[in-house]
Structures are given as structure tokens and as C-alpha cells.
Design a protein around this motif. Structure first.
Motif, PDB file in Angstrom:
ATOM      1  N   MET A 189       1.038  -1.112  -0.224  1.00  0.00           N
ATOM      2  CA  MET A 189      -0.019   0.028  -0.039  1.00  0.00           C
ATOM      3  C   MET A 189       0.800   1.465  -0.027  1.00  0.00           C
ATOM      4  SD  MET A 189      -3.169  -0.480  -0.138  1.00  0.00           S
ATOM      5  CE  MET A 189      -4.254   0.772   0.624  1.00  0.00           C
ATOM      6  N   GLU A 218      -6.914  -6.257   7.017  1.00  0.00           N
ATOM      7  CA  GLU A 218      -6.917  -7.261   6.342  1.00  0.00           C
ATOM      8  C   GLU A 218      -5.679  -8.180   6.691  1.00  0.00           C
ATOM      9  OE1 GLU A 218      -6.290  -4.814   2.654  1.00  0.00           O
ATOM     10  OE2 GLU A 218      -7.753  -5.935   1.683  1.00  0.00           O
ATOM     11  N   THR A 227      -8.384   5.705  -6.799  1.00  0.00           N
ATOM     12  CA  THR A 227      -7.987   4.960  -5.997  1.00  0.00           C
ATOM     13  C   THR A 227      -8.318   5.766  -4.626  1.00  0.00           C
ATOM     14  OG1 THR A 227      -6.498   3.880  -7.526  1.00  0.00           O
ATOM     15  CG2 THR A 227      -6.239   3.524  -5.268  1.00  0.00           C
ATOM     16  N   LEU A 228      -7.877   7.077  -4.633  1.00  0.00           N
ATOM     17  CA  LEU A 228      -8.085   7.713  -3.467  1.00  0.00           C
ATOM     18  C   LEU A 228      -9.583   7.810  -3.198  1.00  0.00           C
ATOM     19  CD1 LEU A 228      -5.464  10.508  -4.248  1.00  0.00           C
ATOM     20  CD2 LEU A 228      -5.380   8.708  -2.449  1.00  0.00           C
ATOM     21  N   TRP A 288     -11.933   5.789  -3.694  1.00  0.00           N
ATOM     22  CA  TRP A 288     -12.435   4.383  -3.044  1.00  0.00           C
ATOM     23  C   TRP A 288     -11.679   4.351  -1.503  1.00  0.00           C
ATOM     24  CZ3 TRP A 288     -14.451  -0.044  -5.530  1.00  0.00           C
ATOM     25  CH2 TRP A 288     -14.624  -1.133  -4.787  1.00  0.00           C
ATOM     26  N   LEU A 289     -10.519   4.522  -1.385  1.00  0.00           N
ATOM     27  CA  LEU A 289     -10.063   4.549  -0.185  1.00  0.00           C
ATOM     28  C   LEU A 289     -10.696   5.354   0.822  1.00  0.00           C
ATOM     29  CD1 LEU A 289      -6.285   4.114  -1.275  1.00  0.00           C
ATOM     30  CD2 LEU A 289      -7.548   2.310  -0.131  1.00  0.00           C
ATOM     31  N   PHE A 290     -10.806   6.537   0.793  1.00  0.00           N
ATOM     32  CA  PHE A 290     -11.399   7.469   1.744  1.00  0.00           C
ATOM     33  C   PHE A 290     -12.992   7.193   1.980  1.00  0.00           C
ATOM     34  CE2 PHE A 290      -7.735  10.067   0.610  1.00  0.00           C
ATOM     35  CZ  PHE A 290      -7.288  10.617   2.117  1.00  0.00           C
ATOM     36  N   GLU A 333     -14.001   4.048   1.853  1.00  0.00           N
ATOM     37  CA  GLU A 333     -14.032   2.776   2.722  1.00  0.00           C
ATOM     38  C   GLU A 333     -13.408   3.044   4.029  1.00  0.00           C
ATOM     39  OE1 GLU A 333     -12.222  -1.232   0.858  1.00  0.00           O
ATOM     40  OE2 GLU A 333     -10.662   0.289   1.660  1.00  0.00           O
ATOM     41  N   ARG A 334     -12.599   4.217   3.986  1.00  0.00           N
ATOM     42  CA  ARG A 334     -12.052   4.372   5.663  1.00  0.00           C
ATOM     43  C   ARG A 334     -13.188   5.177   6.389  1.00  0.00           C
ATOM     44  NH1 ARG A 334      -7.313   5.250   8.734  1.00  0.00           N
ATOM     45  NH2 ARG A 334      -7.448   7.064  10.130  1.00  0.00           N
ATOM     46  N   HIS A 366     -10.819   1.553   7.766  1.00  0.00           N
ATOM     47  CA  HIS A 366      -9.500   1.066   7.149  1.00  0.00           C
ATOM     48  C   HIS A 366      -9.317   1.444   5.999  1.00  0.00           C
ATOM     49  CE1 HIS A 366      -8.561  -1.419  10.709  1.00  0.00           C
ATOM     50  NE2 HIS A 366     -10.003  -1.860  10.717  1.00  0.00           N
ATOM     51  N   PHE A 367      -8.165   1.536   5.378  1.00  0.00           N
ATOM     52  CA  PHE A 367      -7.596   1.698   4.063  1.00  0.00           C
ATOM     53  C   PHE A 367      -7.191   0.397   3.405  1.00  0.00           C
ATOM     54  CE2 PHE A 367      -6.471   5.817   5.868  1.00  0.00           C
ATOM     55  CZ  PHE A 367      -7.246   6.730   5.158  1.00  0.00           C
ATOM     56  N   THR A 368      -8.009  -0.395   2.649  1.00  0.00           N
ATOM     57  CA  THR A 368      -7.547  -1.585   2.447  1.00  0.00           C
ATOM     58  C   THR A 368      -6.952  -1.809   1.118  1.00  0.00           C
ATOM     59  OG1 THR A 368      -9.577  -2.372   1.269  1.00  0.00           O
ATOM     60  CG2 THR A 368      -9.680  -2.536   3.779  1.00  0.00           C
ATOM     61  N   ALA A 369      -6.297  -2.905   1.114  1.00  0.00           N
ATOM     62  CA  ALA A 369      -5.329  -3.106  -0.276  1.00  0.00           C
ATOM     63  C   ALA A 369      -6.318  -3.699  -1.284  1.00  0.00           C
ATOM     64  CB  ALA A 369      -4.152  -4.380   0.275  1.00  0.00           C
ATOM     65  N   GLY A 415      -9.394  -2.973  -1.597  1.00  0.00           N
ATOM     66  CA  GLY A 415     -10.155  -1.595  -1.937  1.00  0.00           C
ATOM     67  C   GLY A 415      -9.115  -0.718  -2.851  1.00  0.00           C
ATOM     68  N   ALA A 416      -7.639  -0.328  -2.663  1.00  0.00           N
ATOM     69  CA  ALA A 416      -6.766   0.017  -3.478  1.00  0.00           C
ATOM     70  C   ALA A 416      -6.790  -0.533  -4.937  1.00  0.00           C
ATOM     71  CB  ALA A 416      -5.501   0.079  -3.009  1.00  0.00           C
TER      72      ALA A 416
END
Ligand SMILES: Nc1ncnc2c1ncn2[C@@H]1O[C@H](COP(=O)(O)OP(=O)(O)O)[C@@H](O)[C@H]1O
Ligand SMILES: Nc1ncnc2c1ncn2[C@@H]1O[C@H](COP(=O)(O)OP(=O)(O)O)[C@@H](O)[C@H]1O
Ligand SMILES: Nc1ncnc2c1ncn2[C@@H]1O[C@H](COP(=O)(O)OP(=O)(O)O)[C@@H](O)[C@H]1O
Lengths: 429, 112, 429, 429, 112, 112
Positions: C41, C412, D259-260, D262-264, D266-267, D272-275, D277-278
Motif C-alpha cells: 500500500m 486485512e 483509488t483515493l 475508493w480508499l477514503f 472505505e475509511r 480502514h484503507f484496505t489493499a 480497496g486500493a
């Protein structure tokens, strides 16, 4: 000078380079977990030892030196690449080119070194899980010098086995090896067989089960090989032109057909479509179309592919019958596939193939060249491998082999998922 | 009923399995273990550091047996697992109150 | 306009892009299984945060803006790439080019953003297994803005440290950094060291064993790096020409020699040729030849490679002695390798190097530029890293670090081979 | 003829080819360890069955044949690629070209076959862990023939949904699908949904936890996808020019932003910021920008990316609510992402978008084309999938599914790290 | 003879090993296990789904001991393995009929 | 105190866990094992070779119980783990001398 061709040859060289890592993972996934690092390291040596040897004299022997007896070039003319590079006023190196070159000559050094790397790397599949990295490094140096470079010279640089060579003239048809059926695949497979006969079987071969430890890695390797092979085959057109485009397409068609050929053969024999089978079928198809990708029709490419897929699938069982431990089937896949491709081209080649022009001579020259390549490779490899066996020795001890060559030779373990290892930490002095 | 547990060298699993089969034992349970003992571990090397790994991979075998058979089976296992080098492992026997076959609910000797 | 150059630069940009995933796996395999996702990441953030920052103002600061004090360009001129793009009548975007450009200007944006991505990604090796993804994202944004973009401007866009810059003029020799010895490697390694000093060691560092969990991934990463580096180095010729071809070849020769240099050093010190060593040696060689790939002879490239391989192998033990936890040896490999490459170029450069022209000035300018780059990077990074430490904080809790940062920060677990996990499933609201 | 364009299209074809292995690992890592080989094999079938079908008649139906009703081309004209290849005097195949072609025509066959491969491969994510390889192979052959090839014809070869087609003329704006928002993503996602509704859920879906077994493989796949997508998008300029360069840059900007996004998201939802998810966010961004990469500004590309990241992240939870087992979210990621990209283009397209030119017609044509594509894909796929269900059947037995489809269908197990397996070895007859 | 089995937190393995070595125990067998109990599992997140994983990684340690030493060793292990948080695990002692060293065939105390 | 050990089919883990929870057992230890017995292994195929794998993945469950509860729990486990096909596994009960909770040092029933 054509910058489009230069761009294509630069990227083709890079793609072919990636094939050796592809082989490393293709083979690495197929060995047991205790030997995967050794397997990856053998391919690494193929990269780095070849990288040095080629720069010093390999290029010269294969392509730059003056022809000696149709067998090899002198190592002096292109020593350290002196023949292809020059320095500009600002201290920047560039290529020495003639008007005839369609892309900078130095790019040939790049493109050709990657062929040398992958060829010697292919051999490692036969000797998996048991040989010392040190002996293998020396083998690479000797084999590139005395086997690969001369073979490339003979077939691709106007030597004995080339379209203009003595054999072709005698038979009256120009031997055709587009991207390396003889130089790469028959050559590597012959060397693999000879080496295996000298170093012997793994403990437990044919008795204990020896199963792949990481099949996804095998698939990854096969995918990278197919990807890299676009540089191998389409790059062998030496230009970004229609023939390169056609080689791309025929390679894909033949590989697709070969994969299906292998899979259905396997389904009939074992009831399953296996992933290892798919990966192997891909490689068999790529191997088979390699000598012929520019000269056979799409239909012929697919027929060749299917035949190669079926034949190599069946050939891989032979080692158990014949009792030699070609561990990951270099002979079964590259030997059989490369030979079939080289010879079937004699039937299917546009204009001159037996089925196309009705003339047997193309077929004859293909057969003779293939057989001579086998003889040359067998003799040279036999001498090198035998000399190493009598001096450094090839194999780790039986105990090390059973406990795992990674630990013995590399001093490492490939995986630690549990992270449970307790250990005493010491700095290296 | 007894439970015989053996910690052995991984490469001896096949031999032990065969030896047990030869005396009519057709069921065993096998799992992974790591042993720490007299046997010296390997040295592993990663960049600037050297590690002496003192946990060594072993195999655990468990065999359920009738009281009468236990000591014979221990002998069979010991003989088959012996390499004579340090680290060959241990075999121990524990008493059990009961054994049940899940499939049928049978207990005792019939469950083995 | 030359479409061959355009093709080569497009693919070079793509190849350099692939280096960051290469770094992700190179590093990801080296950490423990409980921290591999966090490691992947961090590289992902290097890609995506840089991708956004570069598009907004990074490109302008580095290349498009008007020079401010030889240090950086103004962020406004090329804000959102306004300076390089235009819309055709049919609504399709294309590049704004002058007669002088040999390929579309917009491709420079692509090529240069990948350099920014990989540079910041390199730093992640030093801070493995312990930093919060959120803090790292912010670091990337700040570091690209205040460190990388100015550094690229200074060295490659006519700034202070460029061949035409004040330093070169003062010393009387043109500083040479072909593909990023200072901008990329010295810069990243300095930043790595400074950051590590601020955030501190992992629990157990130097006491408990901290072993790689997946060495094949390390090899995969190294192979992808080498492959991508063809775009990095040969692409830095900015044309599909003889110099690009030569950079390809010298890169391969130096990398091969460096790998052998590392491996033999290791064999002498520890008795083993390790896979981690081979992977590290490759990277060391690639780093070392980066500033010099176009201006040193094949022999010099190999000598530089061997020296870099030996030196970086020895340098990696230093962290235990000096007690800083540069976890995956960014300083040892990229710092030492990049510095050696930059400085050895002063000896070996054709025409102007000490060994070639007998003049000390090339060596002097290389040294001075390298040292200034270290100072700039140390100061800027120090400010950024310290500010983040005092505000968001860098590290996860010690308990989370011990239990595994993947679970704590990413929520994860990387692997589940047994598939035994029982769990209670809940939908996310 | 322009060799620079030829080089770029050859490499673009190779890059797009690599996307299918990318999908294989992206999906393969997300399934449970007992089903990873089956997952990789489904993508393999996408490669090799398409490779054969395209060579025989797929190319003709999509691009070479005479238009039939604006829906497809006749399969005869380009059967076995007869329309694009010819044999030189020396027996070497090359391309049939006109003066108008800017690169050899045969390269189009290469470039387009890779699009067909990846499109059908995308569907496999929906049907993970439960379908027979044999049925899937047949599905691929039928779907390429009756769905993909006509769809490509309709959108990209002057058919009904093309910029010159009936729909565009009726609405008065030229439908725009740069690299495959409708043909690839909407098409595959619709097919995925329809197929899933026919074959049903995995045992335990929505009740038991079904977790990814190898998240690093998911990341590897996503990285390879991004890398390959440079060929997909920048290659869709069909030239090494400024538009190709711009598509490279806008693709990277949009993907980074997505990607950002999705990550935010999810956060906020999970902390969490998941892999995973990235990796998913990357793919969502790549999908969304695909139809629009050449016609939206850098800022618009990033806005589209952020919206796509947020929307797809939320959409992936829907399947639990709606109760269909789109196992790896083909609908959530490719369907939603592709639809959003296709439609948002109607707002952001330079000159003609609603926000740029104030005209609603671009938006209207995008919407109508997207909906017609959904209808076509749903009907054709429904017929094929239903026919297969009633004949060969799609699924392995429930017991085989629970024990692991790899063992049942492939006869293999993916991993053996312990090497503890004892087994009886038999030669295959 | 007794068999002491301890289920402990993974991070405590080194401490327990050291504590046992300090009292003269130089052989143990270690394996992986997963525990389910009072301790709450982690929450893992995959796309639209959240999982509360209730199997938590543990380490199993087995020590063969003379009858007389058993209770002391239990104390040693408990002390070394304690973190004081829920999930620290259990230690139990089982009676054995016999213990054999595979390498030599020795039994009883000599086999440990 | 008793230790109940069950070797079961992997897919039955959830059921057994639920069944135990239903009768008030909230702690168990789970690990991986491989069984060899009446159940026939799978055939695996790799290129020219076919393997009959005779070690079949199983799950080991261990439950500490008061003497009085042991036989009830065995019944609960057997019922929950049964599929009726060969390979369903075994359950056995062993006597223990002591059980200790690491966190608190409590012993006996209080430790479970
Ligand atoms: N006291 C003990 N308790 C439990 N297991 C032991 C004990 N001592 C040894 N072992 C197990 O037996 C294995 C072999 O023991 P070791 O002392 O190395 O060799 P040997 O039994 O041949 O003397 C160890 O790896 C460990 O798994
Ligand atoms: N009844 C039991 N039988 C077997 N193992 C148990 C039992 N209860 C708990 N355990 C094991 O002990 C570990 C710790 O138990 P837990 O209840 O979480 O905490 P604590 O022991 O501190 O109260 C569990 O993860 C499990 O491995
Ligand atoms: N004698 C034994 N000792 C230890 N474990 C056994 C024994 N017999 C069977 N097992 C275990 O029980 C499992 C099921 O046994 P098996 O004979 O296949 O079926 P069943 O118990 O239904 O008759 C085996 O896989 C093995 O793990």
C-alpha cells in the motif's frame, strides 16, 4: 535509420529479457517449496553470467567476429562491443551504423543477448532441485561461449546452418529458422538431456511424488513467457512492419491452438483440464511456432499448434519410461516442440513447403539442420558438463537435496508465512 | 485405549506410514510441528544478518491403539523413524478414557 | 515530430511506471507476512498520490513553470498541464508542440510522473512494517511538492545543479546525471535515512530475527525493476536512437556485474549465494549505472557494477552497527549505489572523466552536486517528516506493530491458505 | 506507412494482452485457495479460445466483413484473416495495406483480439469458484462470436452504435467510446449479471465468510492491469501521437483519483484503507476513464475518477442486499464504472459535453448507446448461458464446490508449502 | 511421565522458550493453533463485507517432563506467557504411560 | 478434568463450533491436521504423472472439560460432525492432571 524500427527493437529486446524471469517462475512454481529459490537463482545466473560473457566476447563470436569455418566468429573483432559503439564529442556513446542499417546496430547487441539468456535458462528445468549454483554459473559461461554463440553464428549469421550456408546450398533450399527453433529450443533441449544423463536423477524420482508447490507461479511464468514471446517472434522481423504484425498474430493463433490441444489430450488421458497443462501447452505452442511464425498461414499455424500440444503432452510421460529425470520436461516441451516446429515448417512453409510447393527440399533442409544442431549441441554440452562433473561436481549432497537445496546452497528458506521462527540473530562480521 | 504420539523427522513419514500399515494399522493422523532440542538448527542469511534458526520442522503422528497393541506399535514406529542422528524425535503413549468414531458413533476398539 | 521517438517514450513511461509495482513486491517479499499489505500500500500511495499531485502542480514546479532562483518552477504556468495540452476541433485532446520537439510534449508529463512515483516509493523500504498509511499519503504529497519536483528542476531542467547551472559553471565542467543518480537514488536514500531517524526502530530490531516472508516475491520485484529500468535508462535518451540502445546494453552489463559482485562478496562472508543477495545486487547495479549509462564504456560499466555490488553488500550491515532501522536498506543499496555511480562517473566518463581525460573537474562537479543534493533532501525531508511526527504521528501502536500492521491499518490479512477461518459475516452499512 | 505507429500498436497489442493475465491474478487472489487454479484457467480459456475463434471468424464479424444491418460483418470476407495478409516472393507473410493505413493492417488483428480476450475474461469474476471449465470454454466461443464481435462492429466499425451510426445521426451527436466503455465494460458486466442470475449463488454466499486467499496476487493483478491499460487507452489513439500521450496521462490521473476516492470512502465506512480497496479503486478508475480518456480535461478526468471510486465502492455492497452472487463484483466495478464513464463523458467532453458546450445531445447519445448495449448484451448472453445451463450444465456438484473446484475440475491443488504430502505415484497410461 | 501442553499468545513464544531453558528444559515441540474463546477476534474488511474473525492465532507448546517437575514447569510457563489480557491461553498436564527417544530407543526420564 | 480431541472434516468446523456454543462451551482450540484412513484420497495429476494423495485435510478440535461434561460433549461433537461418509473422523477423551488459565493462574474448573 528508422526510429520506429529502433523503438520496436528496443522494446522487443526488453520483452525477450522478461522471458527469463518468466522461465524462472514457470519452473520455480513447479519444484517443491524447498527448492524454489535455487530454481530462481539458476535463471538469475543465466541473466547475469550471460550479461557479462556476451559483452566481453559472446557478441563477437556470434555476430561481430570474422567467420571461422562457418562455425563461429573470432572473439576479438567485437570484443567489449568495440565494433558497434563510438563516443560523440560530448562524451555520449552511440551506435556505429552504416547506411544499410534500419535501426542502430547497438540494439542488435541488446536483442541478441536476451536470446542467449533465455536459451541457457531453459536448460535449468531439467536439472531442478539438485545442482550447485557455483557449478551452474561456470556452465553458463562455458556454454554461451562454446555452444550458444557458435550456434547463433551458424544459423543466423551466415554460418554453416544458415539459409546461405553450405547445407542449404547442398540441398538446394534455404533453411528457415525465424526466431530460434534450432538455436534456442532444440539446442537447449539437447543440452538439457545430455546434462541430465551426466548428473543423474533426483532422489526418489519415479517413486515418490514430486509435486509443484505453487501452481499460480507456473501460470504467472507462462503468461510472462507468452507476453515476452511477442518480442521474441514479432521482434525477429527486425522491423515494425507487416511481418512483425503477422508473427504476432500467428504466434497467438498457434499458442491458443496448442493450449487447447494439450488440454483435450489431458482430459482424455486423466479426466482433467489442468492448470499445469494449460501453462505447458502455451509454452509448447510458442516453441513450435517460433521457427515458422513468418512463413505459415493462420490455419497452418493452428494445425502446427494442435499437433505440438498433443505431441508434447504425450512426450512428457516418456521420461518415466526411459528413466531419465528431465525434471520439468525441457526435452518433452522444448525438444519435441522445437523439433516439430522446425520440421513441420518443411510441410507448411508458403511457396516452398511440401504441402504448398510440392517440393521436398525445404523439408529435407529443415531436418538436416535440426539433426546437425542436435549433434553439435550434444557434443559440446557433453564435454562441458562432463568436465564440470569431474572437477567441481554438479550436485549437492543427498542429505542437502532431501532437506532442501535452498537451505543448503542459498542459505535461505523461500517462505515464512507463520512468522513463528524463533532464531538467534547474529551480525555478519 | 491408548494414544501414541510420535514426533519424527519429516523425511521419515513415508517409512513410518509403511511400517504401521505392515502391522495392520490403517489409520493415523498427521500434522506439522517444529522441534527445539539438542539438534542444531540451520543458519540462514539475509543481507547483513545471520540467523541460527532453532525451530526445526518435524512431523507429528498420532495413532489410536488398543491397550495391548500400544507398546508393539511404539517399537514399530521407533524402528521405522530412526536415522540415528540427533533430532530423530520422541514417541509417547497416553491413556484414554474413550474413543468414538464420528461416522457411526461406535466406541472403543470398534472405533479405531 | 518523430513517431518512432513518440512510441519509444510512451513505452518507456509505461516501463518506468511498472517499476513502482516492482518496488512494491521487492520490498513486500522482504517484510514479514503480517506487514506485506501495508508495504504494498505504501507503494500504491506513491503511485496514486503522485499521480494527482503531479497533474495539479508537480509538473509545473519541476518542468513547466518559470524558473525561480534555479530551485523550482512556478506552480501556475503548467497548473493542471495547461501548458502542454490543447483541444482539437473534434473535442480530442492533443499535445502543444513546437518545431523543436522530437515527440509530443505531453509524453514528457507521462515519462516524468513515473520518475516521481518510483522515487518516493523507494523511501518506503526504510520505514517498513510500522507507519500509518494516512501519514504516508500526506508525506508523499508534501515530498513530491517540496523535494522531488524542485530536485528534478534543479538537476534536469536547467536549475542550480544542472549541466548549465551555477555549480557546473563555477567548477567548469557539466554535471552529468543521465537518468537519476542524484534526483532519484541519492535523494530517496537521504530522505529515507532522515525519516527513519525521526520515526525510530521497529520493536525487536537488532535483537529478534526479522526475516523475509516471501523471497520469490523479492525476486519478482527485482526482475520487474530490471525490466522497467530499460525504460528508465534507455528512455532517458529521449529518443529511439543509438544512445538509447547503448544505455540498454550498459545497464545490462553493469547490473550483471553488480549481481556477481554482490554474490561473491556474500559467498566469502557467509558461505552462500543467496537469492535476496542476487535481487539486491541487481538493484545495486541498476542504481549505480543510472547516472552514467550513456557515458561510460562497457568495461567501465562492468567495473562500476562490480564495485557497487561489493560496496552495497558490505554497506547493508552498517545499520546494525550504527543502530538505525533502515529496514530494507534504502541507504545501503540506493544511497551507496547512487552515490558511487554519480561519483565514479567522474572517473570513467568518456572524454571528461579523470581516467579518460585526466581532468579532475568532472569528478569535482559530480561530488559537489551529490553533496548539495544530500543537503537539500535532508533539510526538506527533515522538516516534512518532523512536522508529520508532531501532528498526525507516523507510527501505529506497538501492540499493532507486533500483532501485524496489516490487520491494524489495512484491516486485512494477506494470506489465507488453509481457508479454515470461521468468522461472522456482516454487511457494511 | 509509419513505422513509429506500427511499433506503438505492436506494443499496445502486447500490453493489452497482458491485461488478461492481470485479470487472472486480480481475480485469482480474491477467491479461496481451493479455487484459484480454476479462476486462472477461466482467464486462460479467455485467451486461447478467443485466440482461435478470432482467427477463424471473429475478426471478420467485427471488422473485416461486409456490414449486415449495422449489427455485424459477414464472417466470410475476413475468414482466417484472408483480407489482411499476403505472401511475399520469399514465402514470408506480410500485411495487405492501402495508402491510407498509417500502420500495417494486420496489427489491427493483433490489437483487437486482445480486446476480445480481456472482455470475456472480465466476466469470470462473477462466476468464480463454481463453474466447469468445459462449459466456460464453449461459452467463450459463443460469446465472442455472437456478443463481442457484433458489439465491436456496432460501436467501433461504423455500425448502429458508432459515431456515424443510426443512433448518433438520429440524436444529432456522435456517440463517443474511446477505448471500450460500452464494448468492453458495460458489455462484460451485463453478461456477468445475466450469467450469474442463471447459474446461481455459491454455497454459503452471504452467510459464511468468503475471504480472499492471496491479497498480494490481487495487487499484482491490479498493477498489471494498470500497466496493460496504457496499451488499452493510449493504444486506442491508433498512433504514437499527442492524443496517445494525453490518454496515457488522463488515464493515470483518473486512476489515481479513483483509488483515493475508493480508499477514503472505505475509511469512512469501515475505518480502514484496505489493499483490496486500493486494487479495486484502481480498476474502477481505469474502467471509468476508458471511454473518455481522449476528450476530457485533466481536472475532469480526476473528478470522474473520484466519483467512480466512491460509487463503485458503495455499489459492491449491493449484491448482498439484492442477493445475487456476483462473486468478485464485475457489476459493481465494471458495470457501474463503465456506465458512469460512458455517461459522465456526456457532461465533461470537450466542446460537446453538457458542461462544456451546454448541449444535452452528447449526454443523450451516450445514455442511449449505453442502454442499447445493455439490452443487446443481456439478450444474447441470456440465450447462450441458458442454453448451456440446459445442456452441459454450468456448475460442479455442491460437494466438489465445497471441497474445492480445483481438485474436482483441474485435478490439482494450487499450493503445497509443507511438502508433507505422501502419495502413491502412478504413471499416466 | 507427564506431557505439559500450553496454548499461548504467539508473541510469547520466545519468552517461554527462554524461561524453560533457564530452568533446564532444552527440548520442546511447537506448533500452530487457533483459539476461540473469550478474546474478541479482529474485524476484517473485504469490499462490501465485514468479517469478525473469531479464530485467533495461537502457539501450542508441548513439553515432556518427569512427574516431579511438571507443576514447576507449569508455573514457569504461566509466568512467562502472561500478558494479563484476555486470550493468554491455557496450560494443561496429562499423564503418560511411556516416553521413548527415537534415536536411541531409551525410555522414561532418559528419553526427555 | 478431561481433554476432548476431535478429528473432523474441515467443512464441519462451523457446525461443531455452533453446537458446542449451544451447550455453553465458549472456548476451543483448533488446528490443522491430515488424516490417513479408510477414506480414499484424491487423484492429482501433474504432466505425465498421476498421484493418489492419501493424506486428507482434517481439522483438530480440542476442548477442555469438567469430568462430568465430557461424555455429553463427545455426543454433541459427534452429532454435529457427522456427515455419514467415510472419513468423518474420531473423537477421544484423555484424563488430565491439571488445567491452568495463563492470564490469571486459576486452575481446575475455573480455568476452562
Ligand atoms: N522435553 C521435550 N518435550 C517435548 N518435545 C521434545 C522434548 N525434547 C525433545 N523434543 C522433541 O524431539 C525432537 C528431537 O529432540 P532432540 O533433542 O533434538 O534430539 P534427540 O531426541 O535425538 O535427542 C525435538 O525437535 C522436539 O520436537
Ligand atoms: N475450553 C477450552 N478448551 C480448549 N481450549 C480452550 C478452551 N478455552 C479456551 N481455550 C484456548 O485458550 C485460549 C484463550 O482463551 P480465552 O477464553 O480467549 O482467554 P483466557 O484464557 O485469557 O480467559 C483460546 O484462544 C483457546 O485456544
Ligand atoms: N488409528 C487411528 N489413529 C489416529 N487417527 C486415526 C486413526 N484412524 C483414523 N484416524 C483419523 O480419523 C480420520 C477418519 O478415518 P477413516 O478411517 O478415513 O474414516 P472413518 O473414521 O469414518 O472410518 C482419518 O483421516 C484420521 O485422521
Amino acid at each position: 535509420m528508422d526510429s520506429g524500427n529502433a523503438a520496436w527493437m528496443l522494446i522487443s529486446a526488453s520483452l525477450v529479457f522478461l522471458m527469463t524471469p518468466g522461465v524462472a517462475f514457470f519452473y520455480g512454481g513447479m519444484v517443491r517449496a524447498k527448492a524454489v529459490l535455487n530454481m530462481l537463482m539458476l535463471s538469475t545466473a543465466a541473466l547475469v553470467v550471460t550479461g557479462v560473457v556476451w559483452t566481453f566476447w559472446g557478441w563477437s563470436i556470434a555476430y561481430a567476429g570474422n567467420d571461422i569455418g562457418g562455425i563461429f566468429g573470432d572473439p576479438g573483432t567485437g570484443f567489449l562491443l568495440h565494433d558497434v559503439i563510438q563516443v560523440n564529442d560530448d562524451g555520449v556513446y552511440t551506435s556505429i551504423d552504416t547506411n544499410a542499417t534500419t535501426y542502430p546496430h547497438i540494439i542488435d547487441v541488446a536483442f541478441q543477448v536476451t536470446f542467449a539468456m533465455i536459451t541457457v535458462a531453459l536448460i535449468t528445468g531439467a536439472i531442478a532441485e539438485r545442482v550447485k549454483f557455483s557449478t551452474w554459473m561456470l556452465f553458463v559461461a562455458l556454454w554461451i561461449t562454446f555452444d550458444y554463440a557458435p550456434m547463433a553464428h551458424m544459423v543466423w549469421n551466415g554460418g554453416l546452418l544458415s539459409p546461405d550456408g553450405a547445407i542449404s546450398q547442398w540441398i538446394g533450399a534455404a533453411a528457415h529458422d525465424f526466431a530460434g527453433g534450432t538455436v534456442v529450443h532444440i539446442n537447449a533441449a539437447t543440452a538439457a538431456l545430455v546434462t541430465v544423463l551426466i548428473i543423474g536423477k533426483r532422489k526418489g524420482f519415479g517413486k515418490e511424488p514430486i509435486k509443484p508447490h505453487n501452481v499460480p507461479f507456473v501460470m504467472l511464468g507462462a503468461f510472462l513467457l507468452w507476453f515476452g514471446w511477442f518480442g521474441f517472434n514479432a521482434g525477429s522481423a527486425f522491423a515494425a512492419n507487416g511481418t512483425a504484425g503477422y508473427a504476432w498474430v500467428s504466434t497467438t493463433a498457434a499458442t491458443s491452438a496448442a493450449t487447447l490441444g494439450w488440454l483435450f489430450t489431458e482430459r482424455i488421458r486423466t479426466g482433467h483440464f489442468t492448470a499445469i497443462g494449460a501453462a505447458s501447452g502455451m509454452v509448447a505452442g510458442l516453441v513450435c511456432i517460433t521457427p515458422a511464425a513468418d512463413v505459415v498461414s493462420p490455419l497452418a499455424a493452428m494445425i502446427m499448434g494442435v499437433i505440438a500440444g498433443i505431441a508434447t503432452c504425450c512426450a512428457c510421460s516418456l521420461k518415466f519410461k526411459l528413466g531419465y529425470d528431465d525434471s520439468l520436461d525441457v526435452v518433452g516441451v522444448h525438444g519435441v516442440g522445437g523439433f516439430l516446429g522446425t520440421v513441420m515448417l518443411g510441410f507448411f512453409m508458403a511457396n516452398t513447403g511440401l504441402f504448398e510447393g510440392g517440393d521436398w527440399r525445404q523439408l529435407a533442409v529443415q531436418l538436416v539442420v535440426a539433426l546437425l544442431a542436435i549433434v553439435y549441441s550434444a557434443v559440446i554440452t557433453g564435454i562441458i558438463a562432463f568436465a564440470l562433473e569431474k572437477t567441481m561436481g554438479w550436485r549437492v549432497s543427498e542429505r542437502d537435496e532431501v532437506m532442501g537445496i535452498d537451505m543448503a546452497d542459498q542459505g535461505e528458506r523461500a517462505y515464512d508465512f507463520a512468522g513463528m521462527s524463533t532464531a538467534i540473530l547474529k551480525e555478519v562480521k | 485405549m491408548k494414544l501414541i504420539t510420535a514426533i519424527i523427522q519429516p523425511i521419515k513419514l513415508d517409512d513410518v506410514k509403511a511400517a504401521l500399515a505392515a502391522v495392520g494399522v490403517h489409520g493415523i493422523t498427521v500434522s506439522e510441528a517444529n522441534g527445539y532440542g539438542r539438534q542444531h538448527g540451520h543458519t540462514e542469511v539475509y543481507r547483513g544478518a545471520e540467523y541460527t534458526v532453532d525451530l526445526i520442522p518435524k512431523i507429528r503422528i498420532e495413532v489410536l491403539a488398543d491397550d495391548a497393541d500400544a507398546s508393539t506399535l511404539v517399537d514399530v514406529i521407533v524402528k521405522a523413524a530412526q536415522t540415528g542422528t540427533i533430532g530423530d524425535g520422541k514417541v509417547w503413549v497416553a491413556p484414554l478414557d474413550s474413543v468414538t468414531r464420528v461416522r457411526t458413533g461406535e466406541t472403543g476398539s470398534a472405533a479405531i
